[in-house]
Design a protein around this motif. Structure first.
Motif, PDB file in Angstrom:
ATOM      1  N   ALA A 252       0.894  -1.209  -0.290  1.00  0.00           N
ATOM      2  CA  ALA A 252       0.001  -0.243  -0.209  1.00  0.00           C
ATOM      3  C   ALA A 252       0.220   1.544  -0.293  1.00  0.00           C
ATOM      4  CB  ALA A 252      -1.345   0.525   0.861  1.00  0.00           C
ATOM      5  N   PHE A 253       2.144   1.624   0.332  1.00  0.00           N
ATOM      6  CA  PHE A 253       2.966   2.884   1.019  1.00  0.00           C
ATOM      7  C   PHE A 253       3.414   2.561  -1.033  1.00  0.00           C
ATOM      8  CE2 PHE A 253       7.071   3.794   0.849  1.00  0.00           C
ATOM      9  CZ  PHE A 253       6.880   4.495   1.971  1.00  0.00           C
ATOM     10  N   ARG A 255       2.523   2.242  -3.354  1.00  0.00           N
ATOM     11  CA  ARG A 255       1.524   2.372  -4.398  1.00  0.00           C
ATOM     12  C   ARG A 255       1.007   3.677  -3.880  1.00  0.00           C
ATOM     13  NH1 ARG A 255      -3.747  -1.634  -5.826  1.00  0.00           N
ATOM     14  NH2 ARG A 255      -3.975   0.302  -7.140  1.00  0.00           N
ATOM     15  N   SER A 256       1.197   4.371  -2.692  1.00  0.00           N
ATOM     16  CA  SER A 256       1.177   5.401  -2.780  1.00  0.00           C
ATOM     17  C   SER A 256       2.143   6.424  -3.482  1.00  0.00           C
ATOM     18  CB  SER A 256       0.739   5.881  -1.079  1.00  0.00           C
ATOM     19  OG  SER A 256      -0.768   5.037  -0.812  1.00  0.00           O
ATOM     20  N   MET A 257       2.888   5.897  -2.559  1.00  0.00           N
ATOM     21  CA  MET A 257       4.650   6.458  -3.720  1.00  0.00           C
ATOM     22  C   MET A 257       4.343   6.719  -5.103  1.00  0.00           C
ATOM     23  SD  MET A 257       6.173   7.757  -1.131  1.00  0.00           S
ATOM     24  CE  MET A 257       4.051   8.084   0.343  1.00  0.00           C
ATOM     25  N   ASP A 258       3.908   6.440  -5.556  1.00  0.00           N
ATOM     26  CA  ASP A 258       3.543   5.716  -6.928  1.00  0.00           C
ATOM     27  C   ASP A 258       2.497   7.090  -7.570  1.00  0.00           C
ATOM     28  OD1 ASP A 258       4.322   4.469  -9.556  1.00  0.00           O
ATOM     29  OD2 ASP A 258       2.257   4.112  -9.824  1.00  0.00           O
ATOM     30  N   GLY A 304       7.224   6.307   4.836  1.00  0.00           N
ATOM     31  CA  GLY A 304       6.558   5.476   4.486  1.00  0.00           C
ATOM     32  C   GLY A 304       6.777   4.593   6.054  1.00  0.00           C
ATOM     33  N   GLU A 305       7.277   4.957   7.633  1.00  0.00           N
ATOM     34  CA  GLU A 305       7.728   4.399   8.484  1.00  0.00           C
ATOM     35  C   GLU A 305       5.957   4.410   9.379  1.00  0.00           C
ATOM     36  OE1 GLU A 305      10.383   3.544  12.293  1.00  0.00           O
ATOM     37  OE2 GLU A 305      10.576   5.460  10.783  1.00  0.00           O
ATOM     38  N   VAL A 306       5.659   3.411   9.840  1.00  0.00           N
ATOM     39  CA  VAL A 306       4.777   2.730  11.168  1.00  0.00           C
ATOM     40  C   VAL A 306       4.976   3.314  12.052  1.00  0.00           C
ATOM     41  CG1 VAL A 306       2.549   2.180  11.431  1.00  0.00           C
ATOM     42  CG2 VAL A 306       3.562   1.782   8.901  1.00  0.00           C
ATOM     43  N   ALA A 317      -6.708  -4.128   5.003  1.00  0.00           N
ATOM     44  CA  ALA A 317      -6.693  -4.059   4.040  1.00  0.00           C
ATOM     45  C   ALA A 317      -5.543  -2.664   3.847  1.00  0.00           C
ATOM     46  CB  ALA A 317      -8.144  -3.806   2.616  1.00  0.00           C
ATOM     47  N   PRO A 318      -4.912  -2.573   2.424  1.00  0.00           N
ATOM     48  CA  PRO A 318      -4.287  -1.724   2.501  1.00  0.00           C
ATOM     49  C   PRO A 318      -5.050  -0.886   1.812  1.00  0.00           C
ATOM     50  CG  PRO A 318      -3.858  -2.967   0.526  1.00  0.00           C
ATOM     51  CD  PRO A 318      -4.522  -3.717   1.222  1.00  0.00           C
TER      52      PRO A 318
END
Length: 328
Positions: A252-253, A255-258, A304-306, A317-318
């Motif tokens: 998910a991370f 895909r968000s960056m993209d 990107g770190e949780v 779910a992402p």
């Protein structure tokens, strides 16, 4: 003194008799000794010969090859195309005695007239039995040899040997030349049209075959490309599925960056979203959320770190990046 004139007269008489008793045959001539119109001897060899004086006389004939040009003849071959023909022959006397009996006192003039009649008849007969194309083609040599052989056979009765016969000219009459030219031109145009039509037909077959071959090659190439493309898509989906099942949060991370990279590249791009929207989920700092609750602020999170106090459930779910509400 009285004997001298007599001796001179006798001597002159002897000379006169000797001159009438001997004659010379040239190598270009044939001689025939006649006595009262009857043939007594034939001299074919050159040299000195004897005859009875005052009773016999000598007739000389030319032994060289003679030429004969026929008059213009109008002949009609089998295809009814009239032709104007000129012919010539080469002949000589083969048998002097037979020649004398055949032509009589007419000599060479009578022989020429009779030989011309023979040639004319044979030319008409030979050319009238073939088509005009044979007269104007290589078959003309055979026709000339045929005319020569037939004329030679008939001329033997005259004591003449026909050596050769040739056709000098074989033309159409003047009134038929233009019509024949137009007909030949039309035939050549028709042949050229037929050749062009056959060439165009062959070209169309070749082009059709080439188009079919090109279509088959392109179809096979598209089929192979689609197979390779499908196999690549299947492999990509397999890899993505493996990566998704291994770490859903990381997937998910990424895909968000993209999505961030594609949405925020243009210089004049403006996006208006709420601060608590899902699109900027990974860009929001956890400090603002902790300040309201009275908990100590957490250290800055790496992109990107949780946060450690808000772990993401493994079965969650992402988060899907939200689409931009407004642009430009």
């Amino acid at each position: 003194m009285t004997r001298a004139p007599i001796l001179i007269a006798i001597l002159l008489a002897l000379v006169f008799v000797a001159m009438n008793a001997f004659f010379t045959v040239d190598e270009r001539e044939r001689a025939m000794v006649l006595q009262f119109g009857q043939v007594k001897a034939v001299k074919n060899e050159p040299g000195l010969a004897f005859k009875v004086p005052f009773i016999q006389n000598v007739v000389f004939y030319d032994a060289r090859i003679q030429g004969l040009d026929t008059d213009k003849l109008e002949v009609t071959p089998l295809d009814d195309r009239r032709l104007i023909v000129d012919a010539f022959a080469r002949w000589r006397i083969a048998d002097v005695q037979q020649f004398r009996r055949a032509v009589g006192a007419g000599g060479m003039t009578a022989a020429t007239q009779r030989l011309q009649a023979i040639l004319t008849a044979n030319v008409r007969e030979a050319l009238g039995a073939v088509r005009s194309e044979a007269v104007l083609s290589a078959d003309r040599v055979g026709l000339m040899n045929r005319i020569r052989d037939e004329a030679r056979q008939e001329a033997k009765a005259l004591g003449i040997d026909v050596i050769d016969v040739r056709l000098k000219r074989a033309d159409l009459p003047e009134e038929n030349l233009q019509a024949t030219f137009e007909r030949m031109k039309a035939e050549r145009v028709r042949e050229a049209t037929d050749e062009r039509a056959r060439g165009q037909e062959a070209a169309q077959r070749t082009r059709a075959q080439a188009d079919r071959t090109a279509l088959e090659i392109i179809s096979e190439a598209d089929r192979d490309a689609n197979i390779v493309r499908g196999e690549a898509d299947a492999e990509r989906n397999r890899i993505l599925a493996g990566a998704y099942s291994a770490d859903q949060e990381f997937f998910a991370f990424m895909r968000s960056m993209d999505a961030y990279r594609k949405a925020l590249t243009a210089k004049n791009t403006t996006i208006v979203l709420g601060p608590d929207g899902d699109f900027f989920n990974y860009l929001n700092s956890p400090r603002s959320a902790r300040a309201g609750s009275g908990e100590p602020p957490a250290p800055p999170a790496i992109e990107g770190e949780v946060a450690p106090d808000e772990p993401a459930p493994a079965d969650a779910a992402p988060a899907e990046p939200a689409p931009a509400d407004a642009a430009n």
